[in-house]
Design a protein around this motif. Sequence first.
Motif, PDB file in Angstrom:
ATOM      1  N   ASP A   1      12.741  -6.594  -5.865  1.00 53.71           N
ATOM      2  CA  ASP A   1      11.752  -5.574  -6.255  1.00 53.71           C
ATOM      3  C   ASP A   1      10.362  -6.165  -6.460  1.00 53.71           C
ATOM      4  O   ASP A   1       9.495  -5.531  -7.058  1.00 53.71           O
TER       5      ASP A   1
ATOM      6  N   LYS B   1       7.949  -3.477  -3.788  1.00 54.41           N
ATOM      7  CA  LYS B   1       8.597  -2.277  -4.291  1.00 54.41           C
ATOM      8  C   LYS B   1       8.747  -1.189  -3.227  1.00 54.41           C
ATOM      9  O   LYS B   1       7.988  -1.157  -2.264  1.00 54.41           O
TER      10      LYS B   1
ATOM     11  N   GLU C   1       5.940   0.435  -0.953  1.00 56.56           N
ATOM     12  CA  GLU C   1       4.780  -0.460  -0.866  1.00 56.56           C
ATOM     13  C   GLU C   1       4.468  -0.791   0.591  1.00 56.56           C
ATOM     14  O   GLU C   1       5.344  -1.152   1.363  1.00 56.56           O
TER      15      GLU C   1
ATOM     16  N   THR D   1      12.659   3.216   0.844  1.00 51.82           N
ATOM     17  CA  THR D   1      13.265   3.716  -0.384  1.00 51.82           C
ATOM     18  C   THR D   1      14.735   4.035  -0.097  1.00 51.82           C
ATOM     19  O   THR D   1      15.114   4.249   1.053  1.00 51.82           O
TER      20      THR D   1
END
Length: 215
Positions: free
Chosen positions: A25, A28, A31, A74
Amino acid sequence: MLKVERPKTLKFNALESLRDAITSDTLKPGERLVERSLCDSMGVSRTVVRECIRHLESERLIVGVPNAGFMVATITKEEVKEIYEIRIMLECAAIYSCALNADAKTIKKLRSLCQKLTKNLQKGDVLQALKLTTEFYRIIFNTGGKNVSWDLVERLNGRISRLRALTLSSAGRQSKGPENLANILEAIEQKDAERAKKISAQHLTEAAEIAYKLI
């Protein structure tokens, strides 16, 4: 020969570094990845960075965005649910088969890995513990003769490691996780395939619940 091997080593190191940054992370979800910044931070060329990005895109750790380059992927709740469903099916079957086939040499290797990953977690080296965990499961799958299943797991390993890192942030999981693996190993050593499978299913179900809440 040295000139041929050097770029492979450089790419491997850069790829591992970038993958670790995503898993831990440091980079992230969401990002944006800037090639020049990555070149400077890793000390490699744009060619190497682009090769790493393409590789991690295939692992679904990075996604391309139209007119915006690439960013860290994600993981949705739906993906978490599906990944753990797949893991439960494949890992429980592999652990069951491993319990029927493991010899003393295999047990010794698994015990050593279990001890090492526990020590790494105790000293806060989560990334190394994750790599040891991956090796732990690789031996289990191979011993159980589940080589095709391991090929499937390897395609998910990038996301699996991200979720493992996430669940390890939960209170008590850094001790509970290794304890579960030790119990699985004990059942394998006793050739109690049903018990090993049951502990594995419970271990993964607990991890899935934690990951689902944290995503």
